[in-house]
Design a protein around this motif. Structure first.
Motif, short mmCIF file in Angstrom:
data_model
loop_
_atom_site.label_atom_id
_atom_site.label_comp_id
_atom_site.label_asym_id
_atom_site.label_seq_id
_atom_site.Cartn_x
_atom_site.Cartn_y
_atom_site.Cartn_z
N ASP A 163 12.55 2.41 9.14
CA ASP A 163 14.46 2.04 8.52
C ASP A 163 14.59 3.90 9.27
O ASP A 163 14.27 4.84 8.67
N VAL A 164 15.55 4.31 9.92
CA VAL A 164 15.49 5.47 10.40
C VAL A 164 16.66 6.26 9.34
O VAL A 164 17.17 7.75 9.22
N VAL A 165 17.34 5.69 8.88
CA VAL A 165 18.22 5.67 7.49
C VAL A 165 17.21 6.23 6.37
O VAL A 165 17.36 7.21 5.76
N SER A 166 16.94 5.46 5.48
CA SER A 166 16.24 5.40 4.94
C SER A 166 15.25 6.30 5.09
O SER A 166 14.58 6.88 3.77
N GLN A 167 14.65 6.50 6.51
CA GLN A 167 13.29 7.44 6.55
C GLN A 167 11.96 7.06 6.38
O GLN A 167 11.09 6.65 5.39
N ASP A 168 12.39 5.52 5.77
CA ASP A 168 10.95 3.99 5.38
C ASP A 168 10.06 4.26 6.68
O ASP A 168 10.76 3.31 7.58
N PHE A 169 8.61 3.55 6.22
CA PHE A 169 7.80 4.46 7.48
C PHE A 169 6.84 3.28 7.06
O PHE A 169 6.11 4.20 6.24
N ASP A 170 6.80 1.92 6.97
CA ASP A 170 5.90 1.43 6.03
C ASP A 170 5.00 0.17 7.45
O ASP A 170 5.79 -0.69 8.35
N ASN A 171 3.71 0.98 6.85
CA ASN A 171 2.55 0.03 7.85
C ASN A 171 2.17 -1.06 7.02
O ASN A 171 2.11 -1.62 5.85
N ILE A 172 2.60 -2.93 7.56
CA ILE A 172 2.48 -4.48 6.90
C ILE A 172 0.94 -4.60 7.84
O ILE A 172 0.81 -4.81 9.01
N HIS A 194 5.03 5.01 3.48
CA HIS A 194 5.29 6.01 4.01
C HIS A 194 6.55 6.47 3.87
O HIS A 194 7.73 5.84 4.01
N LYS A 195 6.84 7.84 4.51
CA LYS A 195 8.33 8.58 4.72
C LYS A 195 8.05 9.48 5.68
O LYS A 195 6.90 9.34 5.78
N PHE A 196 9.09 9.22 6.68
CA PHE A 196 8.75 9.73 7.39
C PHE A 196 9.32 10.78 7.92
O PHE A 196 10.79 11.36 7.15
N GLU A 197 9.42 12.18 8.98
CA GLU A 197 10.03 12.76 9.41
C GLU A 197 10.30 13.16 10.80
O GLU A 197 8.50 13.72 10.83
N ASN A 207 3.67 10.33 5.48
CA ASN A 207 3.80 10.98 3.61
C ASN A 207 3.62 9.29 3.33
O ASN A 207 4.21 8.92 3.02
N PHE A 208 2.41 9.24 2.17
CA PHE A 208 2.28 7.78 2.15
C PHE A 208 3.08 8.19 1.01
O PHE A 208 2.88 9.08 0.12
N ASP A 209 3.23 6.57 0.76
CA ASP A 209 4.20 6.45 -0.65
C ASP A 209 3.07 5.58 -1.63
O ASP A 209 2.85 6.05 -3.22
N LYS A 210 2.76 4.53 -1.41
CA LYS A 210 2.28 3.62 -2.29
C LYS A 210 1.91 2.59 -1.27
O LYS A 210 1.94 2.08 -0.33
N THR A 211 0.95 1.65 -2.15
CA THR A 211 0.54 0.49 -1.09
C THR A 211 0.71 -1.05 -2.86
O THR A 211 -0.07 -0.76 -3.18
N THR A 212 1.11 -1.58 -1.51
CA THR A 212 1.14 -3.14 -2.35
C THR A 212 0.77 -4.24 -1.26
O THR A 212 0.07 -4.58 -0.17
N VAL A 213 0.23 -5.56 -2.43
CA VAL A 213 -0.60 -6.58 -1.45
C VAL A 213 0.58 -7.83 -2.36
O VAL A 213 0.00 -7.96 -3.80
N LYS A 214 -0.04 -8.27 -1.66
CA LYS A 214 1.00 -10.08 -1.83
C LYS A 214 0.50 -10.96 -1.00
O LYS A 214 0.14 -10.93 -0.70
N THR A 215 -0.55 -11.91 -1.80
CA THR A 215 -1.21 -12.64 -1.48
C THR A 215 -0.18 -14.01 -1.08
O THR A 215 0.98 -14.08 -0.53
N LYS A 216 -0.97 -14.89 -0.13
CA LYS A 216 -0.14 -16.02 0.92
C LYS A 216 -0.86 -17.17 0.37
O LYS A 216 -1.49 -16.86 0.03
N GLY A 217 -0.17 -18.05 0.84
CA GLY A 217 -1.13 -19.47 0.88
C GLY A 217 -1.26 -20.43 -0.04
O GLY A 217 0.09 -19.64 -1.49
N ASN A 218 -2.12 -20.64 -1.00
CA ASN A 218 -2.61 -21.28 -1.90
C ASN A 218 -2.20 -19.95 -3.92
O ASN A 218 -1.81 -20.63 -4.41
N LEU A 219 -2.68 -19.02 -3.13
CA LEU A 219 -2.30 -17.62 -3.93
C LEU A 219 -0.79 -17.37 -3.85
O LEU A 219 -0.98 -16.09 -3.75
#
Length: 271
Positions: A163-172, A194-197, A207-219
């Motif tokens: 997102d070039v406006v918020s400068q969010d850079f997420d690896n999914i 991440h945030k990018f510049e 620059n790393f911000d945080k990592t979140t994990v979301k389960t899929k399927g039965n969980l």
């Protein structure tokens, strides 16, 4: 009329040639007379048949020396197809992909200038190749979990959401985690935020911000899990802090090529 000059296969003569066409044919008959007209008395007449042969088509060497950008994009995507994002790449595959990428970079109409091309970064990009994955770890040349029997992780699709406006850079990253029998594998999506510049004409720092994990399927009913990060003062000196830099070496509306600060080549297509 001046006498013609011929090669050694036909003796030179001062007699007069007369060209006579043959109806319905591309061949020609050449009559030679010496001392008189064709068919006249007192002259010796000889006949030589000549067939016209079409000259070979000229080779356009310009067409063989410069491929256009669309064909070079196809060549690059073909070079990395079937390599499982680079996890199955051999040294020969790595070299072939690097050569194809360099050809595309060189053929670009102009060098990447993110001051003008920033909007082209916007969107969700799918990773189709990373040379770093040939190291058989998800971290590439950086520390990361291995792929294999010790820790059975199957890598699914990998995306970058920019997102070039918020400068969010997420690896999914979509993952499948093996579980002891008879439990089924666990499917999950990890998002490394991440945030990018912009740090140069075509350079980006994340620059790393945080990592979140979301389960899929039965969980899938489980809540979003945020992976805690060790405080900086507890991290080993050689630990990856989650920041990095890379250069965008090719960019258009649907294809992006980057080279990382540790030499990683990555190829993305818009999704």
């Amino acid at each position: 009329m001046a006498a013609p000059s011929w090669s050694s296969c036909c003796a030179s003569t001062s007699t007069r040639p007369l060209l006579s066409p043959t109806a319905g044919s591309k061949s020609r008959k050449l009559w030679w007379t010496s001392g008189g007209d064709r068919g006249g008395s007192g002259g010796k007449t000889q006949r030589l048949s000549i067939c016209a042969v079409a000259a070979p088509a000229a080779v356009d060497y310009a067409d063989t020396g410069a491929d256009d950008v669309p064909s070079l994009k196809i060549k690059l995507l073909s070079a990395v197809s079937g390599l499982n994002r680079g996890l199955a790449a051999t040294q020969e595959d790595l070299e072939r992909a690097d050569t194809a990428a360099r050809q595309l970079e060189a053929a670009a109409p102009a060098p990447v200038d993110l001051a003008k091309d920033l909007d082209k970064l916007q969107g969700r990009w799918r990773l189709v190749y990373s040379s770093a994955f040939s190291s058989r770890t998800l971290g590439g040349s950086r520390p990361g979990p291995p792929t294999g029997r010790l820790l059975p992780i199957t890598l699914g699709q990998v995306f970058q959401r920019i997102d070039v406006v918020s400068q969010d850079f997420d690896n999914i990253v979509e993952l499948e985690l093996g579980a002891p029998w008879p439990l089924p594998p666990v499917e999950a999506t990890a998002t490394l935020a991440h945030k990018f510049e912009i740090t140069g004409t075509a350079s980006i720092k994340i620059n790393f911000d945080k990592t979140t994990v979301k389960t899929k399927g039965n969980l899938s009913q489980l809540p979003l899990l945020e992976v805690p990060r060790l405080p900086d003062n507890l991290r080993p000196p050689t630990s990856n802090t989650g920041s990095g830099e890379f250069e965008v070496t090719y960019l258009d509306n649907d294809t992006r090529v980057t080279r990382g600060d540790r030499g990683e080549l990555r190829v993305f297509v818009i999704s």
